[in-house]
Motif scaffolding. Sequence first.
Motif, PDB file in Angstrom:
ATOM      1  N   PHE A 240       0.841  -1.198   0.000  1.00 49.67           N
ATOM      2  CA  PHE A 240       0.000   0.000   0.000  1.00 49.67           C
ATOM      3  C   PHE A 240       0.874   1.246   0.000  1.00 49.67           C
ATOM      4  CE2 PHE A 240      -3.854  -2.273   1.323  1.00 49.67           C
ATOM      5  CZ  PHE A 240      -3.289  -3.430   1.841  1.00 49.67           C
TER       6      PHE A 240
ATOM      7  N   TYR B  31      -3.113   0.402  -3.943  1.00 48.24           N
ATOM      8  CA  TYR B  31      -2.919  -0.924  -3.359  1.00 48.24           C
ATOM      9  C   TYR B  31      -2.531  -1.922  -4.438  1.00 48.24           C
ATOM     10  CZ  TYR B  31      -4.815  -5.536  -1.957  1.00 48.24           C
ATOM     11  OH  TYR B  31      -5.005  -6.870  -1.723  1.00 48.24           O
TER      12      TYR B  31
ATOM     13  N   LEU C  29      -4.615  -3.205  -7.756  1.00 49.51           N
ATOM     14  CA  LEU C  29      -6.038  -3.486  -7.643  1.00 49.51           C
ATOM     15  C   LEU C  29      -6.877  -2.265  -7.300  1.00 49.51           C
ATOM     16  CD1 LEU C  29      -6.056  -6.961  -5.859  1.00 49.51           C
ATOM     17  CD2 LEU C  29      -5.974  -6.411  -8.296  1.00 49.51           C
ATOM     18  N   ASP C  30      -6.253  -1.237  -6.775  1.00 48.10           N
ATOM     19  CA  ASP C  30      -7.015  -0.057  -6.382  1.00 48.10           C
ATOM     20  C   ASP C  30      -6.100   1.143  -6.473  1.00 48.10           C
ATOM     21  OD1 ASP C  30      -8.557   1.938  -5.177  1.00 48.10           O
ATOM     22  OD2 ASP C  30      -9.243   0.667  -3.542  1.00 48.10           O
TER      23      ASP C  30
ATOM     24  N   SER D 152      -7.688   4.296  -6.475  1.00 47.54           N
ATOM     25  CA  SER D 152      -8.709   5.328  -6.300  1.00 47.54           C
ATOM     26  C   SER D 152      -8.230   6.530  -5.503  1.00 47.54           C
ATOM     27  CB  SER D 152      -9.948   4.722  -5.627  1.00 47.54           C
ATOM     28  OG  SER D 152      -9.625   4.233  -4.338  1.00 47.54           O
TER      29      SER D 152
END
Lengths: 111, 113
Positions: A33, A48, A55-56, A58
Amino acid sequence: GAGVSQSPRYKVAKRGQDVALRCDPISGHVSLFWYQQALGQGPEFLTYFQNEAQLDKSGLPSDRFFAERPEGSVSTLKIQRTQQEDSAVYLCASRRSETQYFGPGTRLLVL
Amino acid sequence: AQKVTQAQTEISVVEKEDVTLDCVYETRDTTYYLFWYKQPPSGELVFLIRRNSFDEQNEISGRYSWNFQKSTSSFNFTITASQVVDSAVYFCALWNTGNQFYFGTGTSLTVIP
């Protein structure tokens, strides 16, 4: 080493310069992270990875921010054309079970 | 939405006093985890404790103790007989098994010798 390591620990950049921040997670930790911590605030999520897959993303504040983890271990957070508002501490963490373990952070100052 | 509130921005105590750091959280999830981290001046976040939402047992570790109460959505942290080395910023965090932790804004603790 035993913990998460980050480099450089401190970075001073001129506005408009590109920077690259490195994170070495704890060996064997699949999840990684990135967080941004402004002065006097708690860490805010950026992105992440699970292994090499992002995967993320945002939490990335703009398209000037880019992160990669090509081989599923070391990760690099890149900031292009830095702005003064990018000045913050950038924290990397890796996760085992439910707990995230943090590195010492990179303190970025954009002049 | 997930939210963690640490209403105490700064606390100062004299060495050997007890001090409690408050943490209130919001989540609609039934499965979640709560954490406390310590951030000394060096900057690294040091993991102190993890509790899951199904375990309300209070925990004691040396001079540290944690009081988890789901009825009030609180997860408070008490340091007994504080020491100068306890001076740091303490963060409470929530994880609902998604992709990120949600942190409070931190409580800066100063222990005066």
